[in-house]
Enzyme design. Sequence first.
Site, PDB file in Angstrom:
ATOM      1  CG  ASN A   9      -1.908   1.095   1.260  1.00 24.53           C
ATOM      2  OD1 ASN A   9      -1.619   2.218   0.861  1.00 24.53           O
ATOM      3  ND2 ASN A   9      -3.097   0.802   1.755  1.00 24.53           N
ATOM      4  CG  ASN A  11      -2.486   5.935  -0.410  1.00 26.70           C
ATOM      5  OD1 ASN A  11      -2.127   7.002  -0.873  1.00 26.70           O
ATOM      6  ND2 ASN A  11      -3.364   5.150  -1.017  1.00 26.70           N
ATOM      7  CG  ASP A  68      -4.217  -6.210   9.232  1.00 26.93           C
ATOM      8  OD1 ASP A  68      -4.304  -5.685   8.104  1.00 26.93           O
ATOM      9  OD2 ASP A  68      -5.063  -6.990   9.665  1.00 26.93           O
ATOM     10  CB  THR A  69      -5.033  -0.542   9.821  1.00 21.56           C
ATOM     11  OG1 THR A  69      -3.700  -0.131  10.136  1.00 21.56           O
ATOM     12  CG2 THR A  69      -6.006   0.516  10.310  1.00 21.56           C
ATOM     13  CG  ASP A 151      -8.100   8.182   5.933  1.00 20.64           C
ATOM     14  OD1 ASP A 151      -8.265   7.360   6.863  1.00 20.64           O
ATOM     15  OD2 ASP A 151      -6.979   8.475   5.484  1.00 20.64           O
TER      16      ASP A 151
END
Length: 190
Positions: A9, A11, A68-69, A151
């Site tokens: 990722n 970002n 990990d989120t 977001d």
Amino acid sequence: MQLVFATNNLNKLKEVQALIPSHIKLLSLKDIGCFEDIPETQSTIEGNATQKAEYIKQHYGFDCFADDTGLEVDALNGAPGVYSARYAGEQRNANDNMDKLLAELNHKNNRNAQFKTVIVLQLNNKQQTFTGICKGEITSTKHGEKGFGYDPIFKPRGYNQTFAEMNLSLKNSIGHRGKAVNLLVNFLNS
């Protein structure tokens, strides 16, 4: 010191690079020639971060960290949680995920939620875990063009903007990933 950040990722990579001190050289998966999808088959956020870090150490031999989120929504009993990236399907589309979440919260008053990031560090054949949490609420519509993932619909507690309306330095100073990365950096500096 050099460390691999086990993510594809871009970002996330950009967010984390802004927080890592210059004496630590951060390598991407591309930098080490890792182009395969790293397995994320665990049932917890912690489990996925551990699995990714161990995969890089075992298959590539580098000291590394992985994160990990998940977004945990109170009214949905903690969902989407570990399934946040694939909430609306395997295509991992952020807009689809947000649309599904907003639809599920449509008639719910409790919009409390939290982002949780777990970072697992594999360093010198030892493992350390760092957790960052940011509490807030889910907005009823999308706001902002910055950021990624959920977001545009997550407003951190004490702020009138979503993460997608904030500049990166503010988001990093109050956000879940920034908190976890700061714990990681403090550990590496000690």
